[in-house]
Design a protein around this motif. Structure first.
Motif, mmCIF file in Angstrom:
data_model
loop_
_atom_site.group_PDB
_atom_site.id
_atom_site.type_symbol
_atom_site.label_atom_id
_atom_site.label_comp_id
_atom_site.label_asym_id
_atom_site.label_seq_id
_atom_site.Cartn_x
_atom_site.Cartn_y
_atom_site.Cartn_z
ATOM 1 N N LYS A 2 -1.576 -0.503 11.172
ATOM 2 C CA LYS A 2 -1.156 0.501 10.190
ATOM 3 C C LYS A 2 -2.071 1.721 10.270
ATOM 4 O O LYS A 2 -3.269 1.603 10.493
ATOM 5 N N PRO A 3 -1.502 2.929 10.047
ATOM 6 C CA PRO A 3 -2.328 4.136 10.024
ATOM 7 C C PRO A 3 -3.383 4.057 8.918
ATOM 8 O O PRO A 3 -3.161 3.447 7.877
ATOM 9 N N ILE A 4 -4.510 4.687 9.157
ATOM 10 C CA ILE A 4 -5.612 4.710 8.189
ATOM 11 C C ILE A 4 -5.496 5.958 7.307
ATOM 12 O O ILE A 4 -5.229 7.055 7.790
ATOM 13 N N LYS A 5 -5.669 5.748 6.018
ATOM 14 C CA LYS A 5 -5.699 6.834 5.033
ATOM 15 C C LYS A 5 -7.112 6.956 4.489
ATOM 16 O O LYS A 5 -7.888 5.995 4.527
ATOM 17 N N HIS A 6 -7.450 8.114 3.973
ATOM 18 C CA HIS A 6 -8.745 8.342 3.334
ATOM 19 C C HIS A 6 -8.505 8.829 1.907
ATOM 20 O O HIS A 6 -7.609 9.640 1.665
ATOM 21 N N LEU A 7 -9.311 8.316 0.990
ATOM 22 C CA LEU A 7 -9.245 8.713 -0.414
ATOM 23 C C LEU A 7 -10.618 9.211 -0.821
ATOM 24 O O LEU A 7 -11.622 8.513 -0.631
ATOM 25 N N TYR A 8 -10.664 10.412 -1.341
ATOM 26 C CA TYR A 8 -11.903 10.998 -1.841
ATOM 27 C C TYR A 8 -11.722 11.207 -3.340
ATOM 28 O O TYR A 8 -10.819 11.930 -3.768
ATOM 29 N N LEU A 9 -12.563 10.557 -4.123
ATOM 30 C CA LEU A 9 -12.550 10.721 -5.573
ATOM 31 C C LEU A 9 -13.710 11.631 -5.953
ATOM 32 O O LEU A 9 -14.865 11.324 -5.646
ATOM 33 N N SER A 66 -5.978 11.809 2.333
ATOM 34 C CA SER A 66 -5.841 12.410 3.647
ATOM 35 C C SER A 66 -5.499 11.363 4.697
ATOM 36 O O SER A 66 -6.152 10.329 4.740
ATOM 37 N N PRO A 67 -4.503 11.597 5.524
ATOM 38 C CA PRO A 67 -3.520 12.656 5.388
ATOM 39 C C PRO A 67 -2.613 12.397 4.190
ATOM 40 O O PRO A 67 -2.554 11.274 3.684
ATOM 41 N N ALA A 68 -1.927 13.426 3.760
ATOM 42 C CA ALA A 68 -1.043 13.320 2.592
ATOM 43 C C ALA A 68 0.021 12.250 2.831
ATOM 44 O O ALA A 68 0.483 12.075 3.952
#
Length: 84
Positions: A2-9, A66-68
């Motif tokens: 699965k593609p990797i997503k990034h979350l920045y809080l 990211s990415p959206a």
């Protein structure tokens, strides 16, 4: 894989939490539904290394994914870019 997503809080106190996770669903409708449920909840809930993090929404200044995701909230402004 699965593609990797990034979350920045970004928190009200200036701190930042950076996370990465696999894409939760390839179905845009399911992604939109999950995003809406997270936004309506009093807590953002994230499983990290076998632990559950419950982060109060009022402590979060903003979130960046990211990415959206393929499905965005209806009122999203598209095509913007950050300038300094």
């Amino acid at each position: 894989m699965k593609p990797i997503k990034h979350l920045y809080l970004h928190f009200q106190d200036g701190q930042r939490l950076a996370l990465r996770f696999p894409q939760q669903s390839s179905d845009p409708v399911e992604v939109a539904r999950g995003l809406r449920k997270q936004m309506e909840s009093a807590f953002v809930s994230i499983e990290v290394d076998g632990d559950l993090l419950l982060i109060p929404r009022e402590s979060i200044k903003y979130m960046q994914i990211s990415p959206a995701p393929p499905a965005l909230p209806e009122q999203t402004i598209l095509g913007a870019e950050m300038i300094n």
